[in-house]
Enzyme design. Structure first.
Site, PDB file in Angstrom:
ATOM      1  N   ARG A   1       0.869  -1.180   0.000  1.00  0.00           N
ATOM      2  CA  ARG A   1       0.000   0.000   0.000  1.00  0.00           C
ATOM      3  C   ARG A   1       0.901   1.224   0.000  1.00  0.00           C
ATOM      4  O   ARG A   1       2.009   1.209   0.547  1.00  0.00           O
ATOM      5  CB  ARG A   1      -0.912   0.027   1.235  1.00  0.00           C
ATOM      6  CG  ARG A   1      -2.054  -0.977   1.210  1.00  0.00           C
ATOM      7  CD  ARG A   1      -3.096  -0.611   0.153  1.00  0.00           C
ATOM      8  NE  ARG A   1      -4.281  -1.461   0.219  1.00  0.00           N
ATOM      9  CZ  ARG A   1      -4.433  -2.584  -0.473  1.00  0.00           C
ATOM     10  NH1 ARG A   1      -3.438  -3.006  -1.259  1.00  0.00           N
ATOM     11  NH2 ARG A   1      -5.541  -3.285  -0.380  1.00  0.00           N
TER      12      ARG A   1
ATOM     13  N   GLU B   1      -5.165   7.225  -4.571  1.00  0.00           N
ATOM     14  CA  GLU B   1      -5.451   6.554  -5.833  1.00  0.00           C
ATOM     15  C   GLU B   1      -6.819   6.985  -6.347  1.00  0.00           C
ATOM     16  O   GLU B   1      -7.782   7.006  -5.573  1.00  0.00           O
ATOM     17  CB  GLU B   1      -5.413   5.031  -5.631  1.00  0.00           C
ATOM     18  CG  GLU B   1      -4.034   4.524  -5.234  1.00  0.00           C
ATOM     19  CD  GLU B   1      -3.958   3.027  -5.011  1.00  0.00           C
ATOM     20  OE1 GLU B   1      -4.970   2.334  -5.263  1.00  0.00           O
ATOM     21  OE2 GLU B   1      -2.907   2.533  -4.582  1.00  0.00           O
TER      22      GLU B   1
ATOM     23  N   HIS C   1      -2.518   0.072  -9.661  1.00  0.00           N
ATOM     24  CA  HIS C   1      -2.979  -0.907  -8.678  1.00  0.00           C
ATOM     25  C   HIS C   1      -3.573  -2.127  -9.385  1.00  0.00           C
ATOM     26  O   HIS C   1      -4.693  -2.563  -9.094  1.00  0.00           O
ATOM     27  CB  HIS C   1      -4.015  -0.282  -7.742  1.00  0.00           C
ATOM     28  CG  HIS C   1      -4.078  -0.965  -6.398  1.00  0.00           C
ATOM     29  ND1 HIS C   1      -4.372  -0.319  -5.230  1.00  0.00           N
ATOM     30  CD2 HIS C   1      -3.895  -2.271  -6.050  1.00  0.00           C
ATOM     31  CE1 HIS C   1      -4.362  -1.170  -4.221  1.00  0.00           C
ATOM     32  NE2 HIS C   1      -4.071  -2.374  -4.702  1.00  0.00           N
TER      33      HIS C   1
END
Length: 329
Positions: free
Chosen positions: A238, A267, A286
């Site tokens: 993360r 994000e 991601h």
């Protein structure tokens, strides 16, 4: 006659796909979706839900307010590994078991880690951009000091299913692999090191651990400064574990020669973020855990666990310490 279990799907997965997952349950379960994919739709749908399939995106967050609204909630299945978008404390206090899909994309993410490390070692993305722009940077590629992967010392922070699989892949290519995790793994095919010692001895540092209060900011400026000169960073954990600003500063100072980032503090990554303009950074939205195989694994994991809950069997991969026997409210 017992009313069917009401399964509320919050995840951005196609409705027909979700319905098909639970067709074998027949009249024992009913699959529903929020009327709107927003906060109001979430709070309106929760009070009648017995089971929730959580949202793995940033959209529909199960925070304390949402948990309080879910008066009948008996089980939460996260269709992902990370559970940082849920208020685990509130769910635990409500005696609601929460399960993730641990391991479903371990091979997929580990392969991305290896591919990203290879791309950084050989400057593949930089070379591709230069050729597409009309150049032929053969000499420049050599001047960028490309590395053979087997010469690199690899340090893996976090040794769950992803970290362990990444270690196996790197070791198969001849890399010296070390790892750090909160609990030593006697069975690990890698060398355990304390965290600071691991960072200081890693030419390639891989982050593959959950974001928690304990791990937030763990790989910040002080630890990045311990890296060998011109080390490489690969982050599939993360963004908050290695904050974007700290990574950017390490790149600007030359401590990091490159970084492959699948995750970020925020994000999507803002369009004007300086990481977007750096040629020594490999950016990914991601998506390291996305493959045909991992999608199949995920569907099977969610289907099997929710089916077990409905049928009165114990569920797997509980992450909040609540008993795995789901009790309907």
């Amino acid at each position: 006659m017992t009313a069917p279990w009401r399964i509320l799907s919050l995840a951005p997965i196609g409705r027909e796909t979700v319905r098909a997952m639970f067709e074998p349950l027949g009249g024992a379960a009913e699959v529903v979706f929020p009327a709107t994919r927003d906060r109001a739709g979430l709070l309106a749908a929760l009070p009648s839900a017995d089971i929730v399939i959580a949202d793995f995106s940033h959209g529909l967050v199960l925070d304390a307010e949402a948990v309080a609204a879910a008066r009948r909630l008996s089980f939460v299945q996260v269709p992902a590994v990370g559970v940082d978008r849920l208020d685990l404390a509130a769910l635990t206090a409500a005696d609601v078991p929460v399960a993730n899909a641990a391991g479903f994309n371990a091979r997929c993410v580990a392969e991305w880690v290896l591919g990203a490390a290879l791309a950084l070692c050989r400057n593949l993305a930089w070379g591709d951009r230069a050729v597409r722009a009309g150049g032929w940077p053969q000499a420049e590629m050599a001047a960028r000091d490309p590395r053979e992967i087997h010469t690199q010392r690899v340090g893996i922070v976090g040794f769950g299913s992803i970290g362990a699989e990444a270690a196996r892949l790197f070791a198969a290519l001849g890399c010296a692999v070390s790892y750090w995790t909160r609990r030593r793994r006697p069975e690990a095919a890698a060398t355990y090191r304390e965290l600071d010692a691991l960072v200081a001895a890693s030419d390639i540092l891989v982050l593959a651990l959950p974001l928690t209060d304990e791990t937030r900011g763990m790989i910040g400026p002080a630890r990045l400064a311990l890296l060998p000169e011109r080390a490489l960073l690969v982050n599939v954990a993360r963004g908050g574990i290695a904050p974007d600003d700290a990574v950017l500063a390490a790149l600007e100072s030359g401590r990091l020669a490159g970084a492959a980032l699948d995750v970020f503090d925020r994000e999507p990554l803002p369009p004007d973020h300086p990481l977007r303009s750096r040629e020594d950074v490999l950016l990914s939205p991601h998506a390291a855990g996305s493959s045909v195989q991992s999608r199949r694994n995920l569907i099977a994991a969610v289907r099997d666990n929710v089916t077990a809950a409905v049928q009165g069997r114990e569920v797997r991969n509980i992450v909040n310490g609540v008993k795995p026997q789901v009790i309907r409210r």
